[in-house]
Write a protein that holds these residues in place. Structure first.
Motif, PDB file in Angstrom:
ATOM      1  N   THR A 192       0.813  -1.219   0.000  1.00  0.00           N
ATOM      2  CA  THR A 192       0.000   0.000   0.000  1.00  0.00           C
ATOM      3  C   THR A 192       0.844   1.266   0.000  1.00  0.00           C
ATOM      4  N   ARG A 193       2.176   1.117   0.117  1.00  0.00           N
ATOM      5  CA  ARG A 193       3.118   2.242   0.191  1.00  0.00           C
ATOM      6  C   ARG A 193       2.768   3.137   1.375  1.00  0.00           C
ATOM      7  N   ARG A 194       2.542   2.464   2.514  1.00  0.00           N
ATOM      8  CA  ARG A 194       2.210   3.174   3.743  1.00  0.00           C
ATOM      9  C   ARG A 194       3.145   2.769   4.867  1.00  0.00           C
ATOM     10  N   VAL A 195       3.321   3.705   5.804  1.00  0.00           N
ATOM     11  CA  VAL A 195       4.021   3.456   7.050  1.00  0.00           C
ATOM     12  C   VAL A 195       2.985   3.640   8.145  1.00  0.00           C
ATOM     13  N   TYR A 196       2.873   2.631   8.998  1.00  0.00           N
ATOM     14  CA  TYR A 196       1.923   2.701  10.101  1.00  0.00           C
ATOM     15  C   TYR A 196       2.673   2.927  11.409  1.00  0.00           C
ATOM     16  N   VAL A 197       2.120   3.761  12.252  1.00  0.00           N
ATOM     17  CA  VAL A 197       2.650   3.996  13.593  1.00  0.00           C
ATOM     18  C   VAL A 197       1.552   3.598  14.568  1.00  0.00           C
ATOM     19  N   SER A 198       1.470   2.313  14.823  1.00  0.00           N
ATOM     20  CA  SER A 198       0.339   1.757  15.569  1.00  0.00           C
ATOM     21  C   SER A 198       0.299   2.164  17.034  1.00  0.00           C
ATOM     22  N   ARG A 199       1.416   2.618  17.602  1.00  0.00           N
ATOM     23  CA  ARG A 199       1.415   3.009  19.025  1.00  0.00           C
ATOM     24  C   ARG A 199       0.952   4.442  19.250  1.00  0.00           C
ATOM     25  N   PHE A 200       0.782   5.203  18.186  1.00  0.00           N
ATOM     26  CA  PHE A 200       0.466   6.617  18.324  1.00  0.00           C
ATOM     27  C   PHE A 200      -0.851   6.979  17.671  1.00  0.00           C
ATOM     28  N   ASN A 201      -1.580   7.894  18.317  1.00  0.00           N
ATOM     29  CA  ASN A 201      -2.760   8.452  17.676  1.00  0.00           C
ATOM     30  C   ASN A 201      -2.355   9.772  17.026  1.00  0.00           C
ATOM     31  N   LYS A 202      -3.317  10.442  16.428  1.00  0.00           N
ATOM     32  CA  LYS A 202      -3.054  11.683  15.698  1.00  0.00           C
ATOM     33  C   LYS A 202      -2.374  12.745  16.571  1.00  0.00           C
ATOM     34  N   ALA A 203      -2.892  12.941  17.768  1.00  0.00           N
ATOM     35  CA  ALA A 203      -2.330  13.960  18.671  1.00  0.00           C
ATOM     36  C   ALA A 203      -0.913  13.617  19.097  1.00  0.00           C
ATOM     37  N   GLN A 204      -0.639  12.345  19.364  1.00  0.00           N
ATOM     38  CA  GLN A 204       0.699  11.933  19.793  1.00  0.00           C
ATOM     39  C   GLN A 204       1.721  12.092  18.674  1.00  0.00           C
ATOM     40  N   VAL A 205       1.317  11.815  17.437  1.00  0.00           N
ATOM     41  CA  VAL A 205       2.225  12.001  16.308  1.00  0.00           C
ATOM     42  C   VAL A 205       2.587  13.473  16.188  1.00  0.00           C
ATOM     43  N   ALA A 206       1.604  14.345  16.323  1.00  0.00           N
ATOM     44  CA  ALA A 206       1.853  15.792  16.215  1.00  0.00           C
ATOM     45  C   ALA A 206       2.782  16.302  17.311  1.00  0.00           C
ATOM     46  N   GLU A 207       2.856  15.589  18.440  1.00  0.00           N
ATOM     47  CA  GLU A 207       3.710  16.002  19.553  1.00  0.00           C
ATOM     48  C   GLU A 207       5.134  15.473  19.471  1.00  0.00           C
ATOM     49  N   LEU A 208       5.441  14.639  18.491  1.00  0.00           N
ATOM     50  CA  LEU A 208       6.807  14.155  18.337  1.00  0.00           C
ATOM     51  C   LEU A 208       7.729  15.339  18.060  1.00  0.00           C
ATOM     52  N   MET A 209       9.008  15.140  18.346  1.00  0.00           N
ATOM     53  CA  MET A 209       9.978  16.224  18.195  1.00  0.00           C
ATOM     54  C   MET A 209       9.991  16.773  16.779  1.00  0.00           C
TER      55      MET A 209
END
Length: 119
Positions: free
Chosen positions: A78-95
């Motif tokens: 699918t040419r996708r990367v999944y970050v299963s441990r994070f929701n939308k808000a947590q991804v936005a808070e990454l460095m």
């Protein structure tokens, strides 16, 4: 440990850079929400991928963040990367990643780790 952008890493020293194929893969969160797109890959001195630089989509923040490579589950079909441990808000808070900062060093690992993993 100093990190380099994958395209700046000396080609003759590269290990098998299958990871290079991840450029422009879409990044999705645990809830199947599109978070952004892979725009850069940061590698260590040995050529091992350490971080994916993700350009977050406009709905989120419009910034680029560092996603630890160990957190990425890649689906080549699918040419996708999944970050299963994070929701939308947590991804936005990454460095945040500053592409003009060429001095990415070991201390960054601790900062990313502390900002990446909610308790």
């Amino acid at each position: 440990m100093t990190l380099s952008r994958i395209e700046d890493f000396e080609a003759s020293s590269r290990r098998s850079f299958r990871e290079h194929e991840l450029m422009h893969f879409e990044v999705y969160t645990a809830n199947e929400v599109k978070a952004g797109e892979v725009v850069e890959i940061l590698v260590d001195e040995a050529g091992h991928s350490q971080y994916l630089v993700v350009d977050l989509n406009d709905e989120m923040t419009g910034k680029q963040i560092l996603l630890p490579y160990s957190e990425a589950q890649v689906d080549q079909t699918t040419r996708r990367v999944y970050v299963s441990r994070f929701n939308k808000a947590q991804v936005a808070e990454l460095m945040a990643y500053n592409p003009t900062d060429n001095n990415i060093v070991c201390g960054l690992n601790e900062e990313v780790a502390s900002s990446s993993y909610p308790l």
